[in-house]
Motif scaffolding. Structure first.
Motif, PDB file in Angstrom:
ATOM      1  N   PRO A 163      39.702  43.195  34.205  1.00  0.00           N
ATOM      2  CA  PRO A 163      39.448  43.890  35.472  1.00  0.00           C
ATOM      3  C   PRO A 163      38.260  43.275  36.204  1.00  0.00           C
ATOM      4  CG  PRO A 163      39.758  45.460  33.679  1.00  0.00           C
ATOM      5  CD  PRO A 163      39.634  44.104  33.044  1.00  0.00           C
ATOM      6  N   ARG A 164      38.322  43.257  37.509  1.00  0.00           N
ATOM      7  CA  ARG A 164      37.248  42.641  38.295  1.00  0.00           C
ATOM      8  C   ARG A 164      35.913  43.351  38.124  1.00  0.00           C
ATOM      9  NH1 ARG A 164      36.787  42.888  42.988  1.00  0.00           N
ATOM     10  NH2 ARG A 164      35.739  40.917  43.389  1.00  0.00           N
ATOM     11  N   ALA A 165      35.945  44.606  37.706  1.00  0.00           N
ATOM     12  CA  ALA A 165      34.709  45.375  37.601  1.00  0.00           C
ATOM     13  C   ALA A 165      33.924  45.068  36.326  1.00  0.00           C
ATOM     14  CB  ALA A 165      35.019  46.873  37.654  1.00  0.00           C
ATOM     15  N   THR A 166      34.477  44.229  35.454  1.00  0.00           N
ATOM     16  CA  THR A 166      33.806  43.996  34.183  1.00  0.00           C
ATOM     17  C   THR A 166      34.032  42.563  33.715  1.00  0.00           C
ATOM     18  OG1 THR A 166      33.508  44.900  31.957  1.00  0.00           O
ATOM     19  CG2 THR A 166      35.771  44.773  32.782  1.00  0.00           C
ATOM     20  N   TYR A 167      33.641  42.287  32.490  1.00  0.00           N
ATOM     21  CA  TYR A 167      33.765  40.975  31.849  1.00  0.00           C
ATOM     22  C   TYR A 167      33.885  41.226  30.359  1.00  0.00           C
ATOM     23  CZ  TYR A 167      28.971  41.949  30.547  1.00  0.00           C
ATOM     24  OH  TYR A 167      27.859  42.549  30.021  1.00  0.00           O
TER      25      TYR A 167
END
Length: 235
Positions: A163-167
């Motif tokens: 997800p773009r919100a995390t890594y």
């Protein structure tokens, strides 16, 4: 509960095609004076020298600002007529960023030519010694990319499912990180119709690193600073 980190006060050098400060996704108040580096290493510091005419640097900067909205971004333009430059220009750009006191140096680019590795390694060592953290792609389509494949770099890998919100940290404990390759969304434009790829995984990781660095003792610009950030990102 403490407020979420925003990268407050962290200085991020963005080595790319410059930035367009009037773009809707760019907070121009968080842009620092930058520079333009020619292929032969010539340096220009006039305000117009960092104006993005290709769009890549603006999109990369927007991705960083989305993740670390209170960081300061310093555009360093090495792409001029296209997304191509010289190894000498990249090394000059990194050294210029170090001299300006950059906390993080974002390289959403690199060279797959192993002949460049020794010169990049020396530059990365200078960055580490100064406390500047280089964030760069580990590979391009499984081909090692320099300087991102070198020790002393916060290396980034592409994960389309992240997800773009995390890594996510690499499960093997190698110190590499995986992030999404999709840029900041443009309303009405499908993600895969916008420019995307390892450039944006790297940029987003630079933003995450800035937020991690915000919570550390940023006066300690020691050689071990990158390890402290890696540990914070894994925590």
């Amino acid at each position: 509960m403490s407020d979420p980190a925003t990268g407050r006060g962290i200085r991020i050098a963005v080595i790319d095609s410059g930035v367009h400060p009037q773009h809707d996704h760019i907070d121009a108040s968080r842009l620092l004076p930058g520079a333009s580096i020619g292929g032969n290493g010539t340096i220009g510091t006039a305000p117009e020298d960092t104006l993005d005419r290709l769009g890549h640097g603006t999109a990369v900067t927007a991705a960083i600002q989305e993740k670390a909205p209170e960081a300061f971004c310093m555009p360093i333009r090495v792409f001029h007529d296209g997304l191509k430059t010289t190894g000498y220009a990249l090394i000059t750009a990194i050294d210029w960023a170090i001299a300006q006191g950059a906390d993080i140096i974002n390289l959403s680019l690199g060279s797959t030519n192993p002949a460049h590795a020794p010169a990049f390694a020396a530059t990365v060592e200078r960055a580490c010694h100064a406390g500047s953290i280089v964030v760069a792609p580990r590979a391009v389509e499984d081909t090692p990319c320099y300087p991102g494949a070198l020790d002393g770099v916060l290396s980034v890998c592409l994960d389309w499912d992240c997800p773009r919100a995390t890594y996510r940290p690499a499960p093997d404990g190698s110190g590499q990180f995986f992030a999404s390759g999709f840029p900041r969304p443009i309303p009405g434009v499908p993600l895969r119709r916008n420019i995307h790829g390892i450039s944006f995984a790297t940029a987003q990781m630079a933003g995450f690193a800035a937020c991690a660095l915000e919570g550390l003792d940023t006066t300690d610009r020691s050689h071990g600073r990158i390890e402290a950030v890696r540990a914070a990102l894994c925590g």
